[in-house]
Design a protein around this motif. Structure first.
Motif, PDB file in Angstrom:
ATOM      1  N   ASP A   1      30.121  17.777 -54.045  1.00 27.13           N
ATOM      2  CA  ASP A   1      30.291  18.114 -52.633  1.00 27.13           C
ATOM      3  C   ASP A   1      31.567  17.475 -52.102  1.00 27.13           C
ATOM      4  O   ASP A   1      31.819  16.284 -52.316  1.00 27.13           O
ATOM      5  CB  ASP A   1      29.095  17.622 -51.819  1.00 27.13           C
ATOM      6  N   GLU A   2      32.343  18.286 -51.395  1.00 28.04           N
ATOM      7  CA  GLU A   2      33.567  17.796 -50.765  1.00 28.04           C
ATOM      8  C   GLU A   2      33.624  18.341 -49.339  1.00 28.04           C
ATOM      9  O   GLU A   2      33.265  19.502 -49.101  1.00 28.04           O
ATOM     10  CB  GLU A   2      34.812  18.248 -51.532  1.00 28.04           C
ATOM     11  N   GLN A   3      34.058  17.511 -48.414  1.00 30.02           N
ATOM     12  CA  GLN A   3      34.232  17.931 -47.034  1.00 30.02           C
ATOM     13  C   GLN A   3      35.685  18.338 -46.818  1.00 30.02           C
ATOM     14  O   GLN A   3      36.590  17.513 -46.859  1.00 30.02           O
ATOM     15  CB  GLN A   3      33.850  16.807 -46.072  1.00 30.02           C
ATOM     16  N   LEU A   4      35.907  19.607 -46.627  1.00 31.65           N
ATOM     17  CA  LEU A   4      37.260  20.103 -46.398  1.00 31.65           C
ATOM     18  C   LEU A   4      37.631  19.967 -44.928  1.00 31.65           C
ATOM     19  O   LEU A   4      36.768  19.825 -44.056  1.00 31.65           O
ATOM     20  CB  LEU A   4      37.359  21.564 -46.834  1.00 31.65           C
ATOM     21  N   LYS A   5      38.897  20.039 -44.673  1.00 33.84           N
ATOM     22  CA  LYS A   5      39.422  19.960 -43.319  1.00 33.84           C
ATOM     23  C   LYS A   5      40.363  21.132 -43.077  1.00 33.84           C
ATOM     24  O   LYS A   5      40.779  21.814 -44.014  1.00 33.84           O
ATOM     25  CB  LYS A   5      40.150  18.630 -43.106  1.00 33.84           C
ATOM     26  N   ALA A   6      40.665  21.329 -41.804  1.00 34.30           N
ATOM     27  CA  ALA A   6      41.609  22.389 -41.467  1.00 34.30           C
ATOM     28  C   ALA A   6      42.963  22.097 -42.113  1.00 34.30           C
ATOM     29  O   ALA A   6      43.382  20.936 -42.224  1.00 34.30           O
ATOM     30  CB  ALA A   6      41.752  22.511 -39.957  1.00 34.30           C
ATOM     31  N   LYS A   7      43.635  23.142 -42.561  1.00 28.62           N
ATOM     32  CA  LYS A   7      44.934  23.091 -43.237  1.00 28.62           C
ATOM     33  C   LYS A   7      44.812  22.680 -44.699  1.00 28.62           C
ATOM     34  O   LYS A   7      45.843  22.616 -45.394  1.00 28.62           O
ATOM     35  CB  LYS A   7      45.912  22.146 -42.525  1.00 28.62           C
ATOM     36  N   ASP A   8      43.586  22.377 -45.190  1.00 28.99           N
ATOM     37  CA  ASP A   8      43.427  22.066 -46.605  1.00 28.99           C
ATOM     38  C   ASP A   8      43.683  23.304 -47.451  1.00 28.99           C
ATOM     39  O   ASP A   8      43.372  24.436 -47.040  1.00 28.99           O
ATOM     40  CB  ASP A   8      42.020  21.537 -46.892  1.00 28.99           C
ATOM     41  N   ILE A   9      44.236  23.059 -48.657  1.00 29.32           N
ATOM     42  CA  ILE A   9      44.513  24.145 -49.597  1.00 29.32           C
ATOM     43  C   ILE A   9      43.736  23.860 -50.866  1.00 29.32           C
ATOM     44  O   ILE A   9      43.933  22.808 -51.506  1.00 29.32           O
ATOM     45  CB  ILE A   9      46.016  24.276 -49.890  1.00 29.32           C
ATOM     46  N   LEU A  10      42.846  24.765 -51.233  1.00 32.60           N
ATOM     47  CA  LEU A  10      42.029  24.646 -52.434  1.00 32.60           C
ATOM     48  C   LEU A  10      42.664  25.472 -53.552  1.00 32.60           C
ATOM     49  O   LEU A  10      42.935  26.667 -53.370  1.00 32.60           O
ATOM     50  CB  LEU A  10      40.605  25.112 -52.154  1.00 32.60           C
ATOM     51  N   ILE A  11      42.875  24.835 -54.713  1.00 34.91           N
ATOM     52  CA  ILE A  11      43.532  25.501 -55.841  1.00 34.91           C
ATOM     53  C   ILE A  11      42.579  25.452 -57.031  1.00 34.91           C
ATOM     54  O   ILE A  11      42.203  24.369 -57.501  1.00 34.91           O
ATOM     55  CB  ILE A  11      44.876  24.822 -56.187  1.00 34.91           C
ATOM     56  N   MET A  12      42.166  26.616 -57.514  1.00 31.04           N
ATOM     57  CA  MET A  12      41.320  26.751 -58.699  1.00 31.04           C
ATOM     58  C   MET A  12      42.102  27.504 -59.764  1.00 31.04           C
ATOM     59  O   MET A  12      42.853  28.427 -59.450  1.00 31.04           O
ATOM     60  CB  MET A  12      40.025  27.504 -58.348  1.00 31.04           C
ATOM     61  N   MET A  13      41.892  27.117 -61.038  1.00 29.10           N
ATOM     62  CA  MET A  13      42.697  27.721 -62.113  1.00 29.10           C
ATOM     63  C   MET A  13      41.914  27.734 -63.405  1.00 29.10           C
ATOM     64  O   MET A  13      40.960  26.964 -63.598  1.00 29.10           O
ATOM     65  CB  MET A  13      43.989  26.921 -62.303  1.00 29.10           C
ATOM     66  N   SER A  14      42.298  28.629 -64.311  1.00 29.83           N
ATOM     67  CA  SER A  14      41.732  28.673 -65.647  1.00 29.83           C
ATOM     68  C   SER A  14      42.507  27.739 -66.564  1.00 29.83           C
ATOM     69  O   SER A  14      43.546  27.173 -66.178  1.00 29.83           O
ATOM     70  CB  SER A  14      41.753  30.108 -66.172  1.00 29.83           C
ATOM     71  N   ASP A  15      42.041  27.571 -67.799  1.00 32.85           N
ATOM     72  CA  ASP A  15      42.705  26.645 -68.716  1.00 32.85           C
ATOM     73  C   ASP A  15      44.091  27.124 -69.107  1.00 32.85           C
ATOM     74  O   ASP A  15      44.947  26.327 -69.525  1.00 32.85           O
ATOM     75  CB  ASP A  15      41.842  26.424 -69.959  1.00 32.85           C
ATOM     76  N   GLY A  16      44.352  28.433 -68.976  1.00 32.81           N
ATOM     77  CA  GLY A  16      45.694  28.923 -69.287  1.00 32.81           C
ATOM     78  C   GLY A  16      46.747  28.380 -68.343  1.00 32.81           C
ATOM     79  O   GLY A  16      47.919  28.226 -68.723  1.00 32.81           O
ATOM     80  N   ILE A  17      46.361  28.062 -67.118  1.00 35.15           N
ATOM     81  CA  ILE A  17      47.279  27.454 -66.146  1.00 35.15           C
ATOM     82  C   ILE A  17      47.295  25.942 -66.311  1.00 35.15           C
ATOM     83  O   ILE A  17      48.358  25.307 -66.389  1.00 35.15           O
ATOM     84  CB  ILE A  17      46.884  27.837 -64.717  1.00 35.15           C
TER      85      ILE A  17
ATOM     86  N   LYS B   1      31.007  23.490 -61.627  1.00 33.97           N
ATOM     87  CA  LYS B   1      31.903  23.750 -62.747  1.00 33.97           C
ATOM     88  C   LYS B   1      31.109  23.713 -64.036  1.00 33.97           C
ATOM     89  O   LYS B   1      30.429  22.730 -64.333  1.00 33.97           O
ATOM     90  CB  LYS B   1      33.025  22.709 -62.779  1.00 33.97           C
ATOM     91  N   VAL B   2      31.193  24.782 -64.800  1.00 37.07           N
ATOM     92  CA  VAL B   2      30.507  24.889 -66.080  1.00 37.07           C
ATOM     93  C   VAL B   2      31.566  25.130 -67.143  1.00 37.07           C
ATOM     94  O   VAL B   2      32.010  26.257 -67.364  1.00 37.07           O
ATOM     95  CB  VAL B   2      29.473  26.036 -66.064  1.00 37.07           C
ATOM     96  N   GLY B   3      32.027  24.014 -67.760  1.00 41.05           N
ATOM     97  CA  GLY B   3      33.036  24.104 -68.804  1.00 41.05           C
ATOM     98  C   GLY B   3      34.411  24.461 -68.310  1.00 41.05           C
ATOM     99  O   GLY B   3      35.269  24.853 -69.119  1.00 41.05           O
ATOM    100  N   SER B   4      34.652  24.379 -67.010  1.00 43.11           N
ATOM    101  CA  SER B   4      35.926  24.825 -66.456  1.00 43.11           C
ATOM    102  C   SER B   4      36.867  23.659 -66.234  1.00 43.11           C
ATOM    103  O   SER B   4      36.494  22.486 -66.317  1.00 43.11           O
ATOM    104  CB  SER B   4      35.689  25.554 -65.133  1.00 43.11           C
ATOM    105  N   THR B   5      38.097  23.984 -65.921  1.00 46.03           N
ATOM    106  CA  THR B   5      39.130  22.984 -65.671  1.00 46.03           C
ATOM    107  C   THR B   5      38.981  22.416 -64.261  1.00 46.03           C
ATOM    108  O   THR B   5      38.286  23.002 -63.421  1.00 46.03           O
ATOM    109  CB  THR B   5      40.512  23.623 -65.836  1.00 46.03           C
ATOM    110  N   PRO B   6      39.648  21.293 -63.976  1.00 48.52           N
ATOM    111  CA  PRO B   6      39.549  20.709 -62.632  1.00 48.52           C
ATOM    112  C   PRO B   6      40.159  21.616 -61.568  1.00 48.52           C
ATOM    113  O   PRO B   6      40.997  22.479 -61.845  1.00 48.52           O
ATOM    114  CB  PRO B   6      40.314  19.393 -62.755  1.00 48.52           C
ATOM    115  N   SER B   7      39.718  21.402 -60.334  1.00 39.71           N
ATOM    116  CA  SER B   7      40.320  22.042 -59.164  1.00 39.71           C
ATOM    117  C   SER B   7      41.024  20.964 -58.349  1.00 39.71           C
ATOM    118  O   SER B   7      40.763  19.760 -58.516  1.00 39.71           O
ATOM    119  CB  SER B   7      39.250  22.743 -58.319  1.00 39.71           C
ATOM    120  N   PHE B   8      41.897  21.425 -57.466  1.00 35.05           N
ATOM    121  CA  PHE B   8      42.689  20.482 -56.687  1.00 35.05           C
ATOM    122  C   PHE B   8      42.652  20.882 -55.217  1.00 35.05           C
ATOM    123  O   PHE B   8      42.636  22.069 -54.888  1.00 35.05           O
ATOM    124  CB  PHE B   8      44.143  20.436 -57.184  1.00 35.05           C
TER     125      PHE B   8
END
Length: 826
Positions: free
Chosen positions: A732-748, A696-703
């Motif tokens: 680094d994050e270890q994802l698992k099956a059925k995980d949902i990754l949500i990325m967004m800009s600052d407008g969201i 992440k370079v100046g970006s908002t958090p992800s969930f």
């Protein structure tokens, strides 16, 4: 004493045996090299061929072989033309004086016509067959006229036939003489070239007619030897072809040899079919073929003569060195030796190419080190910078002052201290606020105002110079990182090239056996890699008429055989019903990614300052990226779009993610002086183990939504382009099956109105989601944010949602037979 002698016998005899073997091997190698040199470089091969062709004739009176051979040798090997001419005359002399006259006169006329032809036509290769035709036609007509005193229709007809055959033989000899006379033949024989070579050899063997011993004909022995040699090296098809061609030429030379065509063809066929039994098997095939055809053609009258002829040919074949058969087999397509030779050649080319790639990689690495190394002269220390700066000021002020000696000679330390302190204050833009320093300097210097004015001007130049040096340094750092990245990519490419292509003959047989036992027809199979998770193989299957046989049957069976999920990577269907489809199979990825995107521009416009991308990087990786340009409109869209495009191209080239982001930052920061920046949110998912890298370079958090739990991923970096050099934090994050990754800009993320804690609000909304569909999640979150704004879109909005799940194959694996399972492929 006896024990001592006995103990010495073994070692001494062993050493002497090894020395004897080495001596014999060296002697045979030297003898073979000298023989080849004598044959090819001294011209003995032309003497042997010319002598036998000088004896060769067909239909009892036609001699079409001598002149085409002389013409081809004179054109291809002019220095051997005289040797060929004398050998032709010597061979003709063993037949009759009439033959010598015809051969010698035809050579003389040919030389005359050839000289005349050069003046009118420059292409000697195209003109040679016509020159031979007219020369032999004139020779035959003139000789017949001088001998008989008149010419009949039969004489004209035979002259045209003889000249026509010489025309064809000239074309054949032009193709075949280079094949038999070259010391090292690198090219592969085509079927046409093999036929031309056989016609030349058969023509030479016609010169053996009349040489016999107790009714054993020399031409029969050598023709069967040649057929047996080619049948053993090239197989049944080559053996049969050589037998037909050789028998045809021999039958034209002597009518009694007419049955030899069928005998040689059948013997070559049997010899090729039995070549799996090595030399003995091929020899048995020749003996059986010649025996059967002799009984069928001539009965038992000449059976013993034919048997002896075949036995002599077999003896010659058995004593033929293995090196000769292997060398001949290397140039015949379809043979194992030819395939091995092609592999060796391909390996040499691969090694040379890999070596060149390594050299380029080392060059780029050296260039990178050169650009990244700063010598002492490149970074001037602070004291020297201060001295240079103050010297420029004193040059314009103190040099013309009457108190110069008093200030710089008598009170040097105090004057230098004042000037250095003023310089530091000017650097920090605090000199005008330091009244005490100004007051003290005014008392000390009689030209204080001029010094202050000059120092302020020089400080502007100093700052511009420092900024330029910093930009040069940053440019060098950028070039060094890019060169290092290119070097690493080329080094990885070289390593891939150096990997030996493994031979999987046993595995290919097992797969073919399993598929055939199941009733699936396979044209051929080629296995390139059987490494777990990286299987790569190709097949050709009969036209399936679009029934999906590869995906529904073959891939599930391969999955069971190879103990991992195999899928169809590429399929190229046949263009006609009787053809074959080319299919590539490979390992399926352990995880798959399903994505959804919601995107809106400020005020509902068409141009957004946000850009995003979703792409496969190869090597089982999937990337998602969002870039938000500063502000809105076309300029912001241009900045974010450039960031995404540069990042996509660099990542797809194989350069490391950190270097890619730094390179993009450097390019954007050096490209323009405008205050235009952009953020970058990059996630790279490994589809084999579901590990994920967040940059992440100046970006908002992800969930990350994992069941009822929501995990926040955050990093702190300034936007791209705002500083010349950034440190990229990798989470680094270890994802698992059925995980949902949500990325967004600052407008969201910052879009909801009247919300103090955006993190808690976004986590609550994500947790309350009842759907697992990525596209529905993206639409619902954007709709919720817009609803808090009463339907207004006050900023560019982008949200990318990815769902990670196990890659379940469309078709279950099909168990193979118990026999094949016992020999499981690893």
């Amino acid at each position: 004493m006896e024990k001592t002698e006995r103990s010495l016998v073994g070692p001494i005899s062993g050493v002497s045996l090894e020395k004897t073997q080495a001596f014999l091997a060296q002697f045979w190698h030297g003898f073979r090299m000298k023989l080849q040199s004598f044959l090819f470089f001294r011209g003995l091969i032309y003497v042997i061929i010319g002598f036998l062709l000088g004896r060769a004739f067909i239909l009892s009176e036609i001699v079409p072989f001598a002149l085409p051979f002389f013409g081809a040798v004179m054109l291809l090997k002019k220095d051997r033309a005289l040797l060929a001419a004398f050998s032709l005359l010597a061979g003709a002399l063993t037949i009759s004086s009439e033959m010598v006259i015809i051969v010698g006169f035809s050579i003389f006329i040919f030389l005359f016509v050839h000289k005349m032809t050069i003046f009118f036509y420059n292409d000697r290769f195209k003109a040679l067959p016509f020159t031979v035709f007219f020369s032999l036609l004139a020779t035959r007509l003139l000789y017949t006229y001088f001998m008989n005193g008149f010419l009949t229709l039969y004489d004209y007809m035979m002259s045209v036939v003889e000249s026509g055959l010489s025309f064809i033989l000239t074309l054949i000899f032009l193709q075949s003489i280079p094949l038999i006379s070259a010391r090292k033949i690198k090219q592969v024989y085509k079927i046409e070239e093999i036929i031309c070579l056989m016609i030349l050899l058969a023509s030479v063997m016609t010169g053996l007619i009349g040489i016999n011993f107790q009714e054993i004909q020399a031409e029969h022995i050598f023709s069967r030897y040649v057929v047996l040699l080619f049948a053993f090296t090239g197989g049944a098809s080559i053996g049969c072809t050589v037998g037909v061609v050789t028998g045809l030429v021999l039958s034209l030379a002597h009518i009694g040899n007419l049955y030899q065509m069928s005998l040689l063809a059948f013997s070559g066929l049997l010899g090729g079919l039995l070549k799996e039994g090595k030399k003995i098997g091929a020899a048995v095939g020749l003996l059986i073929g010649s025996l059967l055809l002799t009984l069928y053609g001539e009965g038992s009258a000449n059976i013993w003569t034919n048997i002896w002829e075949s036995l002599v040919a077999v003896m010659l074949f058995l004593i033929t060195p293995k090196s000769l058969t292997e060398r001949l087999a290397k140039h015949i397509p379809g043979t194992y030796e030819h395939t091995l030779e092609q592999q060796i050649y391909a390996r040499k080319i691969r090694d040379v190419t890999a070596h060149r790639v390594d050299q380029f990689s080392n060059v780029f690495r050296a260039l990178s080190e050169s650009f990244s190394t700063f010598y002492p002269n490149d970074e001037i220390d602070d004291d020297r910078e201060t001295d240079l700066f103050l010297s420029n000021i004193t040059e314009h002020t103190c040099q013309t002052c009457f108190k110069k000696d008093k200030c710089w000679t008598q009170n040097f330390d105090q004057t230098y201290h004042f000037m250095k302190q003023m310089m530091q204050e000017h650097k920090e833009n605090t000199y005008h606020l330091n009244r005490r320093l100004k007051r003290d300097f005014n008392k000390y210097c009689s030209k204080s105002h001029k010094v202050e004015q000059v120092m302020e001007q020089e400080m502007n130049y100093f700052r511009a110079n420092q900024k330029l040096k910093k930009q040069v340094k940053e440019s060098r750092r950028l070039v060094a990182e890019q060169l290092l990245g290119v070097s690493q990519v080329m080094a990885d490419f070289s390593k891939e090239m150096k990997k030996e292509q493994e031979h999987h003959f046993l595995q290919e047989e097992q797969i073919l056996e399993a598929l055939h036992s199941f009733g699936v027809e396979i044209g051929h199979i080629e296995i390139y890699n059987l490494e777990q998770g990286n299987v790569d193989l190709e097949m050709s299957i009969p036209y399936c008429n679009g029934h999906g046989e590869c995906e529904k049957i073959i891939a599930p069976m391969l999955s069971d055989i190879l103990d991992e999920t195999i899928v169809v990577k590429h399929e190229e269907c046949a263009s006609f019903p009787n053809g074959f489809c080319q299919v590539s199979f490979g390992s399926a990825k352990t995880y798959c990614v399903e994505t959804g995107v919601a995107h809106a521009a400020k005020g509902g416009g068409l141009v957004s300052g946000d850009c995003y991308t979703m792409m496969e990087l190869g090597a089982g990786k999937y990337a998602l990226a969002i870039s938000d340009g500063m502000g809105n409109g076309e300029r912001a869209h241009f900045e974010s779009n450039e960031t995404i495009k540069l990042l996509q191209k660099i990542l797809q080239s194989g350069i490391d993610e950190k270097i890619a982001i730094k390179t993009v930052n450097s390019i954007l920061s050096l490209r323009t002086t405008d205050e235009m920046f952009s953020t970058l949110d990059l996630s790279i998912i490994d589809l084999q183990d579901a590990s994920c890298k967040f940059m992440k370079v100046g970006s908002t958090p992800s969930f990350i939504k994992r069941g009822d739990k929501v995990i926040k991923v955050q990093a702190s970096n300034l936007p791209i382009g705002i500083v010349d050099e950034i440190d990229v934090d990798v989470v680094d994050e270890q994802l698992k099956a059925k995980d949902i990754l949500i990325m967004m800009s600052d407008g969201i993320f910052e879009g909801p109105k009247h919300v103090e804690n955006h993190d808690l609000w976004m986590k609550r909304k994500i947790k309350e989601l009842q759907t697992h569909d990525p596209q529905e999640i993206a639409d619902l979150i954007m709709e919720e944010v817009i609803r808090t704004r009463s339907g207004r879109i006050d900023d560019d909005m982008t949200i990318v949602v990815a769902k990670i799940d196990h890659n379940n194959p469309k078709w279950a694996s099909i168990p193979v037979s118990k026999y094949t399972k016992a020999k499981k492929i690893g």
